[in-house]
Design a protein around this motif. Structure first.
Motif, PDB file in Angstrom:
ATOM      1  N   MET A  62      12.078  -9.508 -14.800  1.00 37.38           N
ATOM      2  CA  MET A  62      11.988  -8.463 -13.824  1.00 37.38           C
ATOM      3  C   MET A  62      10.710  -8.604 -13.042  1.00 37.38           C
ATOM      4  SD  MET A  62      13.940  -5.103 -14.728  1.00 37.38           S
ATOM      5  CE  MET A  62      13.143  -3.802 -14.526  1.00 37.38           C
ATOM      6  N   VAL A  63      10.817  -9.229 -11.995  1.00 33.66           N
ATOM      7  CA  VAL A  63       9.661  -9.426 -11.142  1.00 33.66           C
ATOM      8  C   VAL A  63       9.878  -8.593  -9.887  1.00 33.66           C
ATOM      9  CG1 VAL A  63       8.370 -11.126  -9.844  1.00 33.66           C
ATOM     10  CG2 VAL A  63       9.367 -11.755 -12.035  1.00 33.66           C
ATOM     11  N   PHE A  64       8.882  -7.769  -9.612  1.00 37.79           N
ATOM     12  CA  PHE A  64       8.962  -6.931  -8.418  1.00 37.79           C
ATOM     13  C   PHE A  64       8.176  -7.582  -7.307  1.00 37.79           C
ATOM     14  CE2 PHE A  64       9.355  -3.623 -11.798  1.00 37.79           C
ATOM     15  CZ  PHE A  64      10.624  -3.184 -11.472  1.00 37.79           C
ATOM     16  N   SER A  65       8.596  -7.311  -6.104  1.00 37.75           N
ATOM     17  CA  SER A  65       7.849  -7.854  -4.978  1.00 37.75           C
ATOM     18  C   SER A  65       6.574  -7.040  -4.786  1.00 37.75           C
ATOM     19  CB  SER A  65       8.695  -7.812  -3.701  1.00 37.75           C
ATOM     20  OG  SER A  65       8.886  -6.466  -3.313  1.00 37.75           O
ATOM     21  N   THR A  66       5.642  -7.560  -4.063  1.00 43.50           N
ATOM     22  CA  THR A  66       4.359  -6.910  -3.813  1.00 43.50           C
ATOM     23  C   THR A  66       4.564  -5.576  -3.108  1.00 43.50           C
ATOM     24  OG1 THR A  66       3.386  -9.111  -3.557  1.00 43.50           O
ATOM     25  CG2 THR A  66       2.092  -7.258  -2.792  1.00 43.50           C
ATOM     26  N   GLN A  67       5.499  -5.531  -2.210  1.00 44.18           N
ATOM     27  CA  GLN A  67       5.753  -4.285  -1.489  1.00 44.18           C
ATOM     28  C   GLN A  67       6.285  -3.204  -2.433  1.00 44.18           C
ATOM     29  OE1 GLN A  67       8.347  -6.404   0.882  1.00 44.18           O
ATOM     30  NE2 GLN A  67       6.891  -6.806   2.555  1.00 44.18           N
ATOM     31  N   THR A  68       7.141  -3.548  -3.356  1.00 48.67           N
ATOM     32  CA  THR A  68       7.687  -2.585  -4.302  1.00 48.67           C
ATOM     33  C   THR A  68       6.587  -2.062  -5.219  1.00 48.67           C
ATOM     34  OG1 THR A  68       9.780  -3.794  -4.272  1.00 48.67           O
ATOM     35  CG2 THR A  68       9.448  -2.235  -6.071  1.00 48.67           C
ATOM     36  N   VAL A  69       5.705  -2.958  -5.654  1.00 45.03           N
ATOM     37  CA  VAL A  69       4.599  -2.559  -6.518  1.00 45.03           C
ATOM     38  C   VAL A  69       3.683  -1.610  -5.765  1.00 45.03           C
ATOM     39  CG1 VAL A  69       2.544  -3.388  -7.737  1.00 45.03           C
ATOM     40  CG2 VAL A  69       4.697  -4.626  -7.939  1.00 45.03           C
ATOM     41  N   ASN A  70       3.394  -1.909  -4.506  1.00 49.41           N
ATOM     42  CA  ASN A  70       2.529  -1.044  -3.702  1.00 49.41           C
ATOM     43  C   ASN A  70       3.168   0.323  -3.485  1.00 49.41           C
ATOM     44  OD1 ASN A  70       0.389  -2.766  -3.470  1.00 49.41           O
ATOM     45  ND2 ASN A  70       1.106  -3.690  -1.547  1.00 49.41           N
ATOM     46  N   VAL A  71       4.459   0.375  -3.241  1.00 47.32           N
ATOM     47  CA  VAL A  71       5.146   1.651  -3.052  1.00 47.32           C
ATOM     48  C   VAL A  71       5.075   2.457  -4.338  1.00 47.32           C
ATOM     49  CG1 VAL A  71       7.421   2.711  -2.712  1.00 47.32           C
ATOM     50  CG2 VAL A  71       6.676   0.869  -1.201  1.00 47.32           C
ATOM     51  N   LEU A  72       5.332   1.831  -5.468  1.00 46.67           N
ATOM     52  CA  LEU A  72       5.247   2.539  -6.747  1.00 46.67           C
ATOM     53  C   LEU A  72       3.824   3.002  -7.040  1.00 46.67           C
ATOM     54  CD1 LEU A  72       7.598   0.345  -8.988  1.00 46.67           C
ATOM     55  CD2 LEU A  72       8.041   2.628  -8.072  1.00 46.67           C
ATOM     56  N   TYR A  78       1.324   3.697  -4.875  1.00 46.82           N
ATOM     57  CA  TYR A  78       0.911   4.807  -4.003  1.00 46.82           C
ATOM     58  C   TYR A  78       1.732   6.077  -4.259  1.00 46.82           C
ATOM     59  CZ  TYR A  78      -2.297   1.752  -1.625  1.00 46.82           C
ATOM     60  OH  TYR A  78      -3.346   0.920  -1.347  1.00 46.82           O
ATOM     61  N   THR A  79       2.976   5.912  -4.697  1.00 47.27           N
ATOM     62  CA  THR A  79       3.771   7.070  -5.075  1.00 47.27           C
ATOM     63  C   THR A  79       3.166   7.739  -6.304  1.00 47.27           C
ATOM     64  OG1 THR A  79       5.769   6.041  -4.183  1.00 47.27           O
ATOM     65  CG2 THR A  79       6.071   7.856  -5.742  1.00 47.27           C
ATOM     66  N   ALA A  80       2.770   6.948  -7.284  1.00 48.10           N
ATOM     67  CA  ALA A  80       2.127   7.491  -8.486  1.00 48.10           C
ATOM     68  C   ALA A  80       0.789   8.144  -8.124  1.00 48.10           C
ATOM     69  CB  ALA A  80       1.921   6.402  -9.528  1.00 48.10           C
ATOM     70  N   LEU A  81       0.040   7.508  -7.234  1.00 46.91           N
ATOM     71  CA  LEU A  81      -1.236   8.083  -6.802  1.00 46.91           C
ATOM     72  C   LEU A  81      -1.021   9.412  -6.092  1.00 46.91           C
ATOM     73  CD1 LEU A  81      -4.312   7.814  -6.386  1.00 46.91           C
ATOM     74  CD2 LEU A  81      -3.803   6.646  -4.245  1.00 46.91           C
ATOM     75  N   GLY A  82      -0.056   9.481  -5.196  1.00 48.83           N
ATOM     76  CA  GLY A  82       0.250  10.725  -4.473  1.00 48.83           C
ATOM     77  C   GLY A  82       0.723  11.817  -5.421  1.00 48.83           C
ATOM     78  N   ALA A  83       1.575  11.452  -6.385  1.00 51.29           N
ATOM     79  CA  ALA A  83       2.064  12.435  -7.356  1.00 51.29           C
ATOM     80  C   ALA A  83       0.909  12.951  -8.210  1.00 51.29           C
ATOM     81  CB  ALA A  83       3.145  11.820  -8.234  1.00 51.29           C
ATOM     82  N   GLY A  84      -0.003  12.085  -8.599  1.00 47.85           N
ATOM     83  CA  GLY A  84      -1.160  12.490  -9.389  1.00 47.85           C
ATOM     84  C   GLY A  84      -2.084  13.416  -8.616  1.00 47.85           C
ATOM     85  N   VAL A  85      -2.322  13.128  -7.358  1.00 45.66           N
ATOM     86  CA  VAL A  85      -3.167  13.987  -6.520  1.00 45.66           C
ATOM     87  C   VAL A  85      -2.502  15.350  -6.339  1.00 45.66           C
ATOM     88  CG1 VAL A  85      -4.073  14.288  -4.181  1.00 45.66           C
ATOM     89  CG2 VAL A  85      -4.334  12.099  -5.343  1.00 45.66           C
ATOM     90  N   PHE A  86      -1.194  15.353  -6.082  1.00 52.74           N
ATOM     91  CA  PHE A  86      -0.473  16.616  -5.921  1.00 52.74           C
ATOM     92  C   PHE A  86      -0.519  17.444  -7.199  1.00 52.74           C
ATOM     93  CE2 PHE A  86       3.486  19.052  -6.290  1.00 52.74           C
ATOM     94  CZ  PHE A  86       3.324  19.906  -5.207  1.00 52.74           C
TER      95      PHE A  86
END
Length: 98
Positions: free
Chosen positions: A1-11, A13-21
């Motif tokens: 299961m290798v994710f692309s760089t874009q998928t990793v970045n989306v995940l 920043y989504t985790a970062l946004g959820a944590g800030v919220f």
């Protein structure tokens, strides 16, 4: 299961946004609870001061229910003895007439 760089970045920043919220909403909840607790403590303190002042005022302005010889002269007191009170009045009356 290798994710692309874009998928990793989306995940990421989504985790970062959820944590800030989550942090923001949790901090607001804690601050609101602290304000309520502070207001309640202030109210309890004022209530205690008022009760203490009422007790002091009642003690200061309480009618003297015990005479100089230890006789209770307040008829509202449950320990009031009418016979002893009348005998004391008669004895005082005798002393005054002599």
């Amino acid at each position: 299961m290798v994710f692309s760089t874009q998928t990793v970045n989306v995940l990421r920043y989504t985790a970062l946004g959820a944590g800030v919220f989550y942090g923001f909403t949790h901090q607001r909840k804690l601050s609101a609870q602290a304000k309520v607790r502070q207001a309640q403590n202030e109210y309890n303190h004022k209530e205690a001061l008022i009760m203490q002042a009422k007790a002091e005022w009642a003690k200061k302005n309480a009618p003297k229910s015990v005479g100089p010889d230890g006789l209770i002269t307040d008829p509202n007191d449950p320990r009031f003895d009418m016979e002893a009170f009348l005998l004391q009045l008669a004895a005082d009356d005798k002393k005054a007439s002599l």
